[in-house]
Design a protein around this motif. Structure first.
Motif, PDB file in Angstrom:
ATOM      1  N   ALA A 146      40.978  26.749  42.418  1.00  0.00           N
ATOM      2  CA  ALA A 146      40.401  25.996  41.305  1.00  0.00           C
ATOM      3  C   ALA A 146      41.262  26.022  40.056  1.00  0.00           C
ATOM      4  CB  ALA A 146      39.012  26.560  40.975  1.00  0.00           C
ATOM      5  N   ALA A 147      42.355  26.784  40.079  1.00  0.00           N
ATOM      6  CA  ALA A 147      43.171  26.976  38.883  1.00  0.00           C
ATOM      7  C   ALA A 147      44.476  26.199  38.954  1.00  0.00           C
ATOM      8  CB  ALA A 147      43.466  28.463  38.703  1.00  0.00           C
ATOM      9  N   SER A 148      45.013  25.889  37.793  1.00  0.00           N
ATOM     10  CA  SER A 148      46.311  25.214  37.751  1.00  0.00           C
ATOM     11  C   SER A 148      47.430  26.192  38.105  1.00  0.00           C
ATOM     12  CB  SER A 148      46.551  24.615  36.361  1.00  0.00           C
ATOM     13  OG  SER A 148      46.428  25.615  35.354  1.00  0.00           O
ATOM     14  N   ASP A 149      47.283  27.448  37.665  1.00  0.00           N
ATOM     15  CA  ASP A 149      48.236  28.488  38.030  1.00  0.00           C
ATOM     16  C   ASP A 149      47.569  29.378  39.077  1.00  0.00           C
ATOM     17  OD1 ASP A 149      49.911  30.719  38.241  1.00  0.00           O
ATOM     18  OD2 ASP A 149      50.509  30.625  36.142  1.00  0.00           O
ATOM     19  N   GLN A 150      47.781  29.052  40.336  1.00  0.00           N
ATOM     20  CA  GLN A 150      47.052  29.729  41.413  1.00  0.00           C
ATOM     21  C   GLN A 150      47.426  31.200  41.519  1.00  0.00           C
ATOM     22  OE1 GLN A 150      47.079  27.684  45.154  1.00  0.00           O
ATOM     23  NE2 GLN A 150      46.288  25.784  44.297  1.00  0.00           N
ATOM     24  N   ALA A 151      48.689  31.519  41.334  1.00  0.00           N
ATOM     25  CA  ALA A 151      49.112  32.915  41.455  1.00  0.00           C
ATOM     26  C   ALA A 151      48.475  33.779  40.372  1.00  0.00           C
ATOM     27  CB  ALA A 151      50.630  33.000  41.380  1.00  0.00           C
ATOM     28  N   GLU A 152      48.447  33.275  39.157  1.00  0.00           N
ATOM     29  CA  GLU A 152      47.845  34.033  38.055  1.00  0.00           C
ATOM     30  C   GLU A 152      46.351  34.207  38.263  1.00  0.00           C
ATOM     31  OE1 GLU A 152      47.462  33.939  33.155  1.00  0.00           O
ATOM     32  OE2 GLU A 152      48.252  32.206  34.235  1.00  0.00           O
ATOM     33  N   ALA A 153      45.682  33.137  38.711  1.00  0.00           N
ATOM     34  CA  ALA A 153      44.237  33.213  38.943  1.00  0.00           C
ATOM     35  C   ALA A 153      43.917  34.213  40.041  1.00  0.00           C
ATOM     36  CB  ALA A 153      43.695  31.833  39.306  1.00  0.00           C
ATOM     37  N   ALA A 154      44.708  34.218  41.102  1.00  0.00           N
ATOM     38  CA  ALA A 154      44.488  35.169  42.193  1.00  0.00           C
ATOM     39  C   ALA A 154      44.679  36.594  41.703  1.00  0.00           C
ATOM     40  CB  ALA A 154      45.442  34.863  43.348  1.00  0.00           C
ATOM     41  N   GLU A 155      45.731  36.825  40.936  1.00  0.00           N
ATOM     42  CA  GLU A 155      45.983  38.164  40.403  1.00  0.00           C
ATOM     43  C   GLU A 155      44.849  38.622  39.488  1.00  0.00           C
ATOM     44  OE1 GLU A 155      47.260  41.790  39.179  1.00  0.00           O
ATOM     45  OE2 GLU A 155      47.882  40.626  40.928  1.00  0.00           O
ATOM     46  N   ASN A 156      44.375  37.724  38.639  1.00  0.00           N
ATOM     47  CA  ASN A 156      43.276  38.077  37.734  1.00  0.00           C
ATOM     48  C   ASN A 156      42.019  38.452  38.509  1.00  0.00           C
ATOM     49  OD1 ASN A 156      44.858  37.627  35.478  1.00  0.00           O
ATOM     50  ND2 ASN A 156      44.115  35.531  35.162  1.00  0.00           N
ATOM     51  N   GLU A 157      41.747  37.707  39.578  1.00  0.00           N
ATOM     52  CA  GLU A 157      40.542  37.978  40.363  1.00  0.00           C
ATOM     53  C   GLU A 157      40.677  39.305  41.112  1.00  0.00           C
ATOM     54  OE1 GLU A 157      36.702  36.624  40.723  1.00  0.00           O
ATOM     55  OE2 GLU A 157      38.374  35.769  39.587  1.00  0.00           O
ATOM     56  N   ILE A 158      41.829  39.547  41.708  1.00  0.00           N
ATOM     57  CA  ILE A 158      42.048  40.821  42.404  1.00  0.00           C
ATOM     58  C   ILE A 158      41.940  41.980  41.431  1.00  0.00           C
ATOM     59  CG2 ILE A 158      43.807  42.232  43.553  1.00  0.00           C
ATOM     60  CD1 ILE A 158      44.773  39.674  44.937  1.00  0.00           C
ATOM     61  N   ARG A 159      42.516  41.840  40.243  1.00  0.00           N
ATOM     62  CA  ARG A 159      42.444  42.906  39.243  1.00  0.00           C
ATOM     63  C   ARG A 159      40.989  43.188  38.871  1.00  0.00           C
ATOM     64  NH1 ARG A 159      45.233  40.714  35.241  1.00  0.00           N
ATOM     65  NH2 ARG A 159      47.216  41.420  36.101  1.00  0.00           N
ATOM     66  N   TRP A 160      40.216  42.124  38.671  1.00  0.00           N
ATOM     67  CA  TRP A 160      38.797  42.325  38.335  1.00  0.00           C
ATOM     68  C   TRP A 160      38.089  43.071  39.463  1.00  0.00           C
ATOM     69  CZ3 TRP A 160      34.065  41.527  40.354  1.00  0.00           C
ATOM     70  CH2 TRP A 160      32.971  41.638  39.499  1.00  0.00           C
ATOM     71  N   GLN A 161      38.326  42.662  40.689  1.00  0.00           N
ATOM     72  CA  GLN A 161      37.669  43.307  41.830  1.00  0.00           C
ATOM     73  C   GLN A 161      38.011  44.786  41.910  1.00  0.00           C
ATOM     74  OE1 GLN A 161      38.854  40.959  45.209  1.00  0.00           O
ATOM     75  NE2 GLN A 161      37.518  39.240  44.691  1.00  0.00           N
ATOM     76  N   LEU A 162      39.270  45.124  41.708  1.00  0.00           N
ATOM     77  CA  LEU A 162      39.689  46.514  41.771  1.00  0.00           C
ATOM     78  C   LEU A 162      39.103  47.332  40.627  1.00  0.00           C
ATOM     79  CD1 LEU A 162      43.432  45.870  42.676  1.00  0.00           C
ATOM     80  CD2 LEU A 162      41.730  46.911  44.177  1.00  0.00           C
ATOM     81  N   GLN A 163      39.018  46.735  39.458  1.00  0.00           N
ATOM     82  CA  GLN A 163      38.505  47.444  38.296  1.00  0.00           C
ATOM     83  C   GLN A 163      36.994  47.644  38.340  1.00  0.00           C
ATOM     84  OE1 GLN A 163      40.006  44.991  35.105  1.00  0.00           O
ATOM     85  NE2 GLN A 163      41.927  46.145  34.947  1.00  0.00           N
ATOM     86  N   HIS A 164      36.306  46.851  39.148  1.00  0.00           N
ATOM     87  CA  HIS A 164      34.846  46.905  39.189  1.00  0.00           C
ATOM     88  C   HIS A 164      34.301  47.536  40.463  1.00  0.00           C
ATOM     89  CE1 HIS A 164      35.345  44.174  35.798  1.00  0.00           C
ATOM     90  NE2 HIS A 164      34.112  44.464  35.472  1.00  0.00           N
ATOM     91  N   MET A 165      35.120  48.295  41.166  1.00  0.00           N
ATOM     92  CA  MET A 165      34.607  49.027  42.314  1.00  0.00           C
ATOM     93  C   MET A 165      34.450  50.497  41.947  1.00  0.00           C
ATOM     94  SD  MET A 165      37.886  49.217  44.953  1.00  0.00           S
ATOM     95  CE  MET A 165      37.930  47.454  45.218  1.00  0.00           C
ATOM     96  N   THR A 166      33.336  51.075  42.352  1.00  0.00           N
ATOM     97  CA  THR A 166      33.102  52.489  42.109  1.00  0.00           C
ATOM     98  C   THR A 166      33.965  53.325  43.048  1.00  0.00           C
ATOM     99  OG1 THR A 166      31.326  52.652  43.723  1.00  0.00           O
ATOM    100  CG2 THR A 166      30.711  51.963  41.479  1.00  0.00           C
ATOM    101  N   SER A 167      34.008  54.620  42.797  1.00  0.00           N
ATOM    102  CA  SER A 167      34.763  55.507  43.684  1.00  0.00           C
ATOM    103  C   SER A 167      34.185  55.488  45.094  1.00  0.00           C
ATOM    104  CB  SER A 167      34.781  56.929  43.126  1.00  0.00           C
ATOM    105  OG  SER A 167      33.461  57.430  42.976  1.00  0.00           O
ATOM    106  N   ASP A 168      32.851  55.355  45.214  1.00  0.00           N
ATOM    107  CA  ASP A 168      32.224  55.292  46.539  1.00  0.00           C
ATOM    108  C   ASP A 168      32.636  54.021  47.281  1.00  0.00           C
ATOM    109  OD1 ASP A 168      30.960  57.694  46.156  1.00  0.00           O
ATOM    110  OD2 ASP A 168      29.015  56.817  45.629  1.00  0.00           O
ATOM    111  N   VAL A 169      32.665  52.912  46.569  1.00  0.00           N
ATOM    112  CA  VAL A 169      33.082  51.648  47.183  1.00  0.00           C
ATOM    113  C   VAL A 169      34.548  51.733  47.595  1.00  0.00           C
ATOM    114  CG1 VAL A 169      33.530  49.203  46.752  1.00  0.00           C
ATOM    115  CG2 VAL A 169      31.362  50.226  46.020  1.00  0.00           C
ATOM    116  N   ARG A 170      35.382  52.248  46.728  1.00  0.00           N
ATOM    117  CA  ARG A 170      36.803  52.365  47.032  1.00  0.00           C
ATOM    118  C   ARG A 170      37.013  53.242  48.269  1.00  0.00           C
ATOM    119  NH1 ARG A 170      41.251  51.349  44.003  1.00  0.00           N
ATOM    120  NH2 ARG A 170      39.931  51.048  42.168  1.00  0.00           N
TER     121      ARG A 170
END
Length: 214
Positions: A146-170
């Motif tokens: 959905a983004a014009s810069d697909q690589a940046e959008a993918a990186e942003n989404e992956i970063r959010w996912q990693l930052q929002h997982m608890t230690s149990d989820v990880r």
């Protein structure tokens, strides 16, 4: 004519990209559970990763609803995933109600279709925990498409996912085999191991193992 139990289980397995009935067991109370697999996780871990996966799928749900506002199946699937995460729905009930997302993807953009599939993967976690990575992967794909810069959008989404997982989820996600190597679940050779989704999940697994968000 009533279908044999094995036939019904095989049909369910194919719809989830799961192993066939030989890997299932039927309990006396009618609850059907997947036999032990490294991709299954314990019920408590499935509930933990379900909450995280629901959050991942919810972030891109708007892409689907913008094009198909009258189809509430992906939203309902995410809501059921959250209920399962909270312990308000049992495994057998959610397996019966599981939303695959396929019928909601016709006639819409690839980004919207990926968002629907993220919801479908999340709703399948009650069945097998490895679908959590499928939900996250499709959410990243949806955001990037959905983004014009697909690589940046993918990186942003992956970063959010990693930052929002608890230690149990990880910890639970770290227990999965690398995508494409183990045939006992959805991370085996097939849909989640191929193309953009496969690349995204491989990157997620690498960064989860390294405990890094950047």
């Amino acid at each position: 004519m009533i279908e044999p139990e094995s036939a019904r289980l095989d049909l369910a397995a194919r719809s989830c990209n799961m192993p066939s009935s030989q890997n299932f067991q039927s309990k006396r109370d009618g609850i059907v559970e997947l036999a032990k697999s490294v991709q299954t996780l314990s019920e408590s871990d499935r509930r933990s990763v379900a909450g995280w996966a629901a959050d991942c799928a919810d972030r891109v749900l708007w892409l689907f609803e913008a094009e198909n506002p009258h189809d509430d199946r992906p939203r309902a699937a995410i809501a059921r995933t959250r209920a399962f995460a909270r312990g308000q729905a049992n495994t057998a009930e959610e397996i019966r109600r599981r939303f695959g997302g396929g019928n909601a993807t016709h006639g819409i953009s690839p980004a919207a279709a990926a968002a629907a599939k993220a919801a479908g993967q999340a709703s399948a976690i009650c069945h097998m925990g490895a679908h959590a990575l499928g939900a996250a992967g499709y959410a990243v794909k949806a955001a990037s498409l959905a983004a014009s810069d697909q690589a940046e959008a993918a990186e942003n989404e992956i970063r959010w996912q990693l930052q929002h997982m608890t230690s149990d989820v990880r910890s639970a996600l770290r227990s999965f085999p690398p995508v494409g190597e183990n045939r006992s679940g959805p991370l085996g050779p097939g849909l989640l191991a191929s193309g953009q989704i496969g690349m995204i999940i491989r990157q997620l697994q690498t960064r989860i193992a390294e405990n890094q968000a950047h």
